[in-house]
Each structure stands twice: as structure tokens, then as C-alpha cells.
Design a protein around this motif. Structure first.
Motif, PDB file in Angstrom:
ATOM      1  N   ASN A   3       7.265  17.729  13.483  1.00  0.00           N
ATOM      2  CA  ASN A   3       8.052  17.179  14.592  1.00  0.00           C
ATOM      3  C   ASN A   3       7.484  15.843  15.067  1.00  0.00           C
ATOM      4  O   ASN A   3       8.230  14.936  15.449  1.00  0.00           O
ATOM      5  N   ALA A   4       6.147  15.717  15.050  1.00  0.00           N
ATOM      6  CA  ALA A   4       5.525  14.454  15.463  1.00  0.00           C
ATOM      7  C   ALA A   4       5.898  13.331  14.500  1.00  0.00           C
ATOM      8  O   ALA A   4       6.234  12.216  14.915  1.00  0.00           O
ATOM      9  N   ALA A   5       5.843  13.628  13.189  1.00  0.00           N
ATOM     10  CA  ALA A   5       6.217  12.623  12.196  1.00  0.00           C
ATOM     11  C   ALA A   5       7.695  12.274  12.323  1.00  0.00           C
ATOM     12  O   ALA A   5       8.076  11.098  12.278  1.00  0.00           O
ATOM     13  N   LYS A   6       8.517  13.302  12.511  1.00  0.00           N
ATOM     14  CA  LYS A   6       9.957  13.073  12.658  1.00  0.00           C
ATOM     15  C   LYS A   6      10.241  12.228  13.890  1.00  0.00           C
ATOM     16  O   LYS A   6      11.073  11.316  13.864  1.00  0.00           O
ATOM     17  N   GLY A   7       9.539  12.499  14.988  1.00  0.00           N
ATOM     18  CA  GLY A   7       9.723  11.711  16.209  1.00  0.00           C
ATOM     19  C   GLY A   7       9.343  10.257  16.011  1.00  0.00           C
ATOM     20  O   GLY A   7      10.012   9.354  16.533  1.00  0.00           O
ATOM     21  N   ALA A   8       8.268  10.031  15.242  1.00  0.00           N
ATOM     22  CA  ALA A   8       7.850   8.651  14.967  1.00  0.00           C
ATOM     23  C   ALA A   8       8.916   7.930  14.155  1.00  0.00           C
ATOM     24  O   ALA A   8       9.251   6.769  14.423  1.00  0.00           O
ATOM     25  N   GLY A   9       9.463   8.624  13.151  1.00  0.00           N
ATOM     26  CA  GLY A   9      10.526   8.022  12.356  1.00  0.00           C
ATOM     27  C   GLY A   9      11.769   7.754  13.177  1.00  0.00           C
ATOM     28  O   GLY A   9      12.422   6.715  13.032  1.00  0.00           O
ATOM     29  N   ALA A  10      12.101   8.705  14.069  1.00  0.00           N
ATOM     30  CA  ALA A  10      13.290   8.538  14.917  1.00  0.00           C
ATOM     31  C   ALA A  10      13.149   7.322  15.822  1.00  0.00           C
ATOM     32  O   ALA A  10      14.117   6.588  16.055  1.00  0.00           O
ATOM     33  N   ALA A  11      11.942   7.098  16.351  1.00  0.00           N
ATOM     34  CA  ALA A  11      11.714   5.939  17.216  1.00  0.00           C
ATOM     35  C   ALA A  11      11.900   4.636  16.440  1.00  0.00           C
ATOM     36  O   ALA A  11      12.462   3.657  16.958  1.00  0.00           O
ATOM     37  N   LEU A  12      11.423   4.611  15.193  1.00  0.00           N
ATOM     38  CA  LEU A  12      11.596   3.415  14.365  1.00  0.00           C
ATOM     39  C   LEU A  12      13.069   3.168  14.046  1.00  0.00           C
ATOM     40  O   LEU A  12      13.538   2.028  14.075  1.00  0.00           O
TER      41      LEU A  12
END
Length: 199
Positions: free
Chosen positions: A125-134
Motif C-alpha cells: 500500500n505504501a508503494a502504491k500510494g507513492a505511485g498514485a501521488a506521482l
């Protein structure tokens, strides 16, 4: 209710880190069937120490996945500061996909970690959140289409990672596919507006 896990002593934390680093290198070379005894030797610890931290091979494999995902999340936060949002997303996707190069099958694991693996889910979820922000930054900058969804992007990234697991793969194919993916996500320029390319 379970008591919270006690933090590792400094020496135990160092040993765990060494085992994870050695396992990642071994999986990259030999896949997940790499000898656990060889991993312990490369980490400079005894087999007993490895098994205390990771009682099963699956737990070690999942810990390597979790570690890579947390690294991807940290990279995403760093890249969010870049002025070029699509270039930042491209770099993040290449790193995210490279996690699948650690061993065969990781592309599938990135999409569906086991239900009981809460730490792995948190890292995912942390990695996905980082990608979503980008993605969101690139959309807000007018570079990507407004309907781009991080779930679709990560599913396509997993497909690109799967390509890299094939024995007859072209070494440059994954990078080309990332460029094609991002080109397809770009906002269509208005008439008379110059189109931009990803390098």
C-alpha cells in the motif's frame, strides 16, 4: 489481543538486514531455490540466526518483497520533488518493475500478496500510494490523461515485469514498454499544441 512485537536489539536488527541483503542477491542470481545455508554464510551469520528471523523460505521471500516495496515507496516520495512529473513516474516505474527481477514469480506477488501478510500489504500500500501521488502530480500538470488510475498502471507494470521473467527476453524491452505505457497515458494535445516525448 496480541501484544505488540518488541523491537529488535541493534545486533539482531543488523543480522536481519544482512540476511535480507544476502537473500536478495542470492535470489537475483539463482531464484528462490537458492540455498538458505549459502545465504546465511553470505550474510556472515549461522543458519540458526537466519531461521530465527525467517523460520520458512516463504517468510524470507516475502520479507525481500516487502523490503523492495518499502524502497519503492521511499523513492516515490523523493521523486515527487522533481520538476518533470512524467520523467519522475517513468523512473519510479522502472524501479518498481525491477523489483520483479529479483526472482521468478515476483511480478505476480506484487499484485497479490498473501491475505495473512499484513506487513507485506502495508508495504504494498505504501508503494502504491507513492505511485498514485506521482500519477496525480502528472495529471495535475496536464501531462497525463485525467482518467489514469494507479491500479491500471500497476497492473500494466506487472505485465511488463512478467515479460522480463521470460527466458528469451530482449534486455531493452522492459524500458521500451514503460515508454510505450507512458506515451499511451499522455493527455492528447489540443490542436496546434506541441506533443511531448518521453526520453
Amino acid at each position: 489481543m496480541n501484544a505488540p512485537a518488541r523491537p529488535l536489539r541493534a545486533d539482531a536488527a543488523r543480522n536481519r538486514r544482512r540476511v535480507l541483503d544476502a537473500a536478495r542477491d542470492a535470489f537475483l542470481r539463482s531464484g528462490v531455490t537458492a540455498s538458505l545455508d549459502d545465504i546465511a554464510r553470505a550474510a556472515g551469520v549461522g543458519p540458526g540466526t537466519l531461521y530465527r528471523h525467517f523460520p520458512t523460505r516463504d517468510q524470507l521471500v516475502l520479507a525481500v518483497i516487502e523490503d523492495g516495496l518499502r524502497d519503492s515507496a521511499a523513492l516515490g516520495a523523493e521523486l515527487l520533488q522533481r520538476a518533470d512529473p512524467v520523467g519522475a513516474l517513468q523512473q519510479w516505474l522502472i524501479d518498481y518493475i525491477s523489483q520483479a527481477g529479483v526472482f521468478d514469480g515476483l511480478a505476480r506477488s506484487l499484485v497479490a500478496l498473501p491475505d495473512g501478510d499484513s506487513a507485506g500489504k502495508d508495504a504494498c500500500n505504501a508503494a502504491k500510494g507513492a505511485g498514485a501521488a506521482l500519477v496525480q502530480k502528472a495529471v495535475e500538470a496536464g501531462e497525463l490523461r485525467a482518467d489514469v488510475d494507479i491500479n491500471d498502471v500497476l497492473d500494466l507494470a506487472a505485465a511488463i515485469a512478467w515479460v522480463g521473467e521470460q527466458p528469451d527476453r530482449d534486455d531493452g524491452q522492459q524500458s521500451r514498454l514503460v515508454r510505450i505505457l507512458l506515451d499511451g497515458l499522455r493527455r492528447t494535445p489540443a490542436r496546434g499544441e506541441p506533443a511531448t516525448e518521453i526520453t
